[in-house]
Structure formats: C-alpha cells, structure tokens
Design a protein around this motif. Structure first.
Motif, PDB file in Angstrom:
ATOM      1  N   ALA A  52       0.833  -1.209   0.000  1.00 32.88           N
ATOM      2  CA  ALA A  52       0.000   0.000   0.000  1.00 32.88           C
ATOM      3  C   ALA A  52       0.862   1.251   0.000  1.00 32.88           C
ATOM      4  O   ALA A  52       0.544   2.241  -0.686  1.00 32.88           O
ATOM      5  CB  ALA A  52      -0.940  -0.012   1.207  1.00 32.88           C
ATOM      6  N   ARG A  53       1.953   1.245   0.747  1.00 32.71           N
ATOM      7  CA  ARG A  53       2.828   2.425   0.791  1.00 32.71           C
ATOM      8  C   ARG A  53       3.427   2.715  -0.576  1.00 32.71           C
ATOM      9  O   ARG A  53       3.510   3.875  -0.998  1.00 32.71           O
ATOM     10  CB  ARG A  53       3.946   2.209   1.830  1.00 32.71           C
ATOM     11  N   ILE A  58       4.844   8.024  -4.346  1.00 31.09           N
ATOM     12  CA  ILE A  58       5.758   7.809  -5.476  1.00 31.09           C
ATOM     13  C   ILE A  58       7.099   8.513  -5.248  1.00 31.09           C
ATOM     14  O   ILE A  58       7.814   8.804  -6.213  1.00 31.09           O
ATOM     15  CB  ILE A  58       5.131   8.272  -6.804  1.00 31.09           C
ATOM     16  N   ASP A  59       7.433   8.760  -3.993  1.00 31.14           N
ATOM     17  CA  ASP A  59       8.730   9.385  -3.725  1.00 31.14           C
ATOM     18  C   ASP A  59       9.880   8.513  -4.217  1.00 31.14           C
ATOM     19  O   ASP A  59      10.873   9.016  -4.751  1.00 31.14           O
ATOM     20  CB  ASP A  59       8.872   9.687  -2.237  1.00 31.14           C
ATOM     21  N   TRP A  60       9.734   7.204  -4.062  1.00 32.62           N
ATOM     22  CA  TRP A  60      10.767   6.290  -4.551  1.00 32.62           C
ATOM     23  C   TRP A  60      10.884   6.358  -6.067  1.00 32.62           C
ATOM     24  O   TRP A  60      11.973   6.250  -6.621  1.00 32.62           O
ATOM     25  CB  TRP A  60      10.445   4.852  -4.123  1.00 32.62           C
ATOM     26  N   LEU A  61       9.750   6.562  -6.732  1.00 33.39           N
ATOM     27  CA  LEU A  61       9.726   6.628  -8.190  1.00 33.39           C
ATOM     28  C   LEU A  61      10.384   7.911  -8.687  1.00 33.39           C
ATOM     29  O   LEU A  61      11.044   7.927  -9.730  1.00 33.39           O
ATOM     30  CB  LEU A  61       8.278   6.560  -8.670  1.00 33.39           C
ATOM     31  N   ALA A  62      10.196   8.993  -7.943  1.00 35.58           N
ATOM     32  CA  ALA A  62      10.712  10.295  -8.352  1.00 35.58           C
ATOM     33  C   ALA A  62      12.161  10.514  -7.939  1.00 35.58           C
ATOM     34  O   ALA A  62      12.732  11.554  -8.274  1.00 35.58           O
ATOM     35  CB  ALA A  62       9.829  11.397  -7.761  1.00 35.58           C
ATOM     36  N   ALA A  63      12.750   9.576  -7.237  1.00 28.19           N
ATOM     37  CA  ALA A  63      14.124   9.773  -6.770  1.00 28.19           C
ATOM     38  C   ALA A  63      15.118  10.010  -7.916  1.00 28.19           C
ATOM     39  O   ALA A  63      15.948  10.923  -7.833  1.00 28.19           O
ATOM     40  CB  ALA A  63      14.557   8.596  -5.907  1.00 28.19           C
ATOM     41  N   PRO A  64      15.054   9.257  -9.028  1.00 32.13           N
ATOM     42  CA  PRO A  64      16.029   9.507 -10.104  1.00 32.13           C
ATOM     43  C   PRO A  64      15.719  10.742 -10.944  1.00 32.13           C
ATOM     44  O   PRO A  64      16.623  11.354 -11.513  1.00 32.13           O
ATOM     45  CB  PRO A  64      15.930   8.241 -10.974  1.00 32.13           C
ATOM     46  N   ASN A  76      -2.927  -2.532  -8.841  1.00 25.37           N
ATOM     47  CA  ASN A  76      -1.566  -2.916  -8.469  1.00 25.37           C
ATOM     48  C   ASN A  76      -0.500  -1.921  -8.905  1.00 25.37           C
ATOM     49  O   ASN A  76       0.677  -2.135  -8.605  1.00 25.37           O
ATOM     50  CB  ASN A  76      -1.219  -4.286  -9.070  1.00 25.37           C
ATOM     51  N   GLY A  77      -0.868  -0.877  -9.653  1.00 27.54           N
ATOM     52  CA  GLY A  77       0.194  -0.013 -10.130  1.00 27.54           C
ATOM     53  C   GLY A  77      -0.271   1.236 -10.835  1.00 27.54           C
ATOM     54  O   GLY A  77      -1.451   1.613 -10.783  1.00 27.54           O
TER      55      GLY A  77
END
Length: 252
Positions: A52-53, A58-64, A76-77
C-alpha cells in the motif's frame, strides 16, 4: 532507459521493505528490442504489508527524476511520465502475488540479498484462448465477418469496423501463429505486437484488412478471400457472407 531502471534499483536498495525490481518487455530479457519508442515496464516486489505504501506514495519513483504526470491505472500499479520524457508502467507485488502471475521474459534488475530464488521464473505460462485451434479461429473470424456485415448494413459502422477490422483480424493473426513460421519474435500476451515484423504484407495484407472506418466492405471481402484461399470454409457460412457482401454492394 535501462539506466533509469538501474537508478530505481539503487533507490530501492536503500529501502528495507523492497525485495526486487524486475524489468519486463523491452526492458526485460529481450532488452535488445529497446528503442526510442519504447516505454519502461517493470514490477517492484515488496514485503508483505508494504504494498500500500508503494502504491500510494511515489517518492521512490521520483528519486532519479521528477515525475511530471502519473495516475493509478490498476489496483496494483500506475502509469507515469518522467519530466525527461521516459514513460513507464509498473506494478507492485508481494512474493506470493508474483508467484501467481502469468509473465515471461522478466529480467532481474536488482534484488535484496535475502530475496527468494526464481523471482523471474515463478509465473506460469500465459493461458491461451479456450480453443486454440485452426477450427476455432477460422470460424470465429468467419462469424465476426458475418456479424460485422449485418451491423454495417444496419448503419452501425463503428461496431461493424470492430468486428470486421479488429476481431476478425485478431483471429487471422492467431491462424498464422498456428500455421505459419514467423520471422520475428512474437508477443505471447498481445498477438498484434510486432506482427508486421513477423509476417510480410504478402502473407498478412493488413493495409487491405484494416483500411479504416469507411472501408468495412472492402476489409470484409479481403479477409474473407484470405480465409477462403487458405482454409476449408464451411459452405453455409461462406454463402451467407457472400450474400451479405452482395447486399451491401447493392445498397451502395
């Protein structure tokens, strides 16, 4: 684009609840197909309770790279567009969920040291249609033409085009997949992908089978003749299609 996946893998490696990153499609095992028109498809495998997190944030997605646009397209996505123009589609799964998924051609981009073995091999092969036989696809194509011509005569041109130029052509592709040798790798989940590379126009005349909204009659005639010259068409349905074609010609 592959570097972007590596960057995402590096970001996930810094998170204790991420297990693996799996590239799919042209970012997967067949990444030699990747070109400027490709998007980036991948799975992220996470611990139980973490899904769920990863779906909500989407902080992990925006990291790069900053994410310019995104939306949830599945439970699911998401689909997203990075600010630098890279388009992505991804899904988040637990290990148990992944094990039940039909997928092929996955490439392990990153995995946690304690990740279970066989993450990219755990999916069962994609299920085929209920009757993946020449008889089934041939008669589905013929009846698609029959229904489509009736709808064309009724004036329902859009739905007619779907039966004649989409559904029937899907069955034609399935017939080729069963009876002809492809010269290019086929997509096991979406038969229309790379079909132009698999079958040349003299084998699969798509321009004549899919001419557009105004071309239902010509498309139906082309596909019917294609089927008739290659397979044994039952005379009853064959005569019925010929009658509809004649009726449509007369109505014009």
């Amino acid at each position: 684009m592959l570097q972007r996946l590596d960057e995402l893998g590096a970001e996930l490696s810094r998170r204790t609840d991420a297990i693996a990153l799996i590239g799919l499609g042209s970012a997967g095992a067949e990444h030699d197909r990747l070109d400027e028109h490709s998007d980036l498809d991948f799975f992220v495998v996470v611990d139980d309770g973490a899904k769920a997190r990863y779906l909500e944030a989407i902080d992990w997605l925006a990291a790069p790279c900053p994410v310019a646009y995104s939306f949830a397209n599945d439970r699911n996505g998401r689909k997203a567009l990075y600010a630098d123009g890279i388009f992505i589609e991804y899904a988040i799964f637990t290990v148990d969920e992944l094990a039940r998924l039909p997928f092929t051609g996955g490439r392990l981009v990153w995995q946690r040291t304690d990740a279970p073995d066989g993450l990219v091999d755990c999916g069962p092969p994609p299920a085929g249609p209920p009757y993946d036989t020449v008889e089934f696809h041939l008669n589905e194509a013929l009846t698609n033409l029959y229904v489509g011509l009736h709808r064309e005569l009724r004036g329902e041109r859009l739905t007619a085009s779907r039966f004649i130029q989409s559904f029937a052509v899907d069955r034609v592709i399935s017939l080729l997949n069963l009876t002809a040798e492809a010269r290019h790798r086929r997509d096991p989940f979406e038969p229309s992908r790379r079909v132009e590379q698999a079958y040349p126009p003299e084998v699969l005349p798509l321009a004549e089978m899919v001419p557009g909204y105004e071309g239902n009659l010509a498309a139906a005639r082309t596909t019917f003749e294609w089927l008739r010259h290659r397979f044994a068409v039952h005379p009853v349905i064959g005569d019925a299609i010929r009658d509809l074609l004649r009726e449509a010609d007369a109505a014009r």
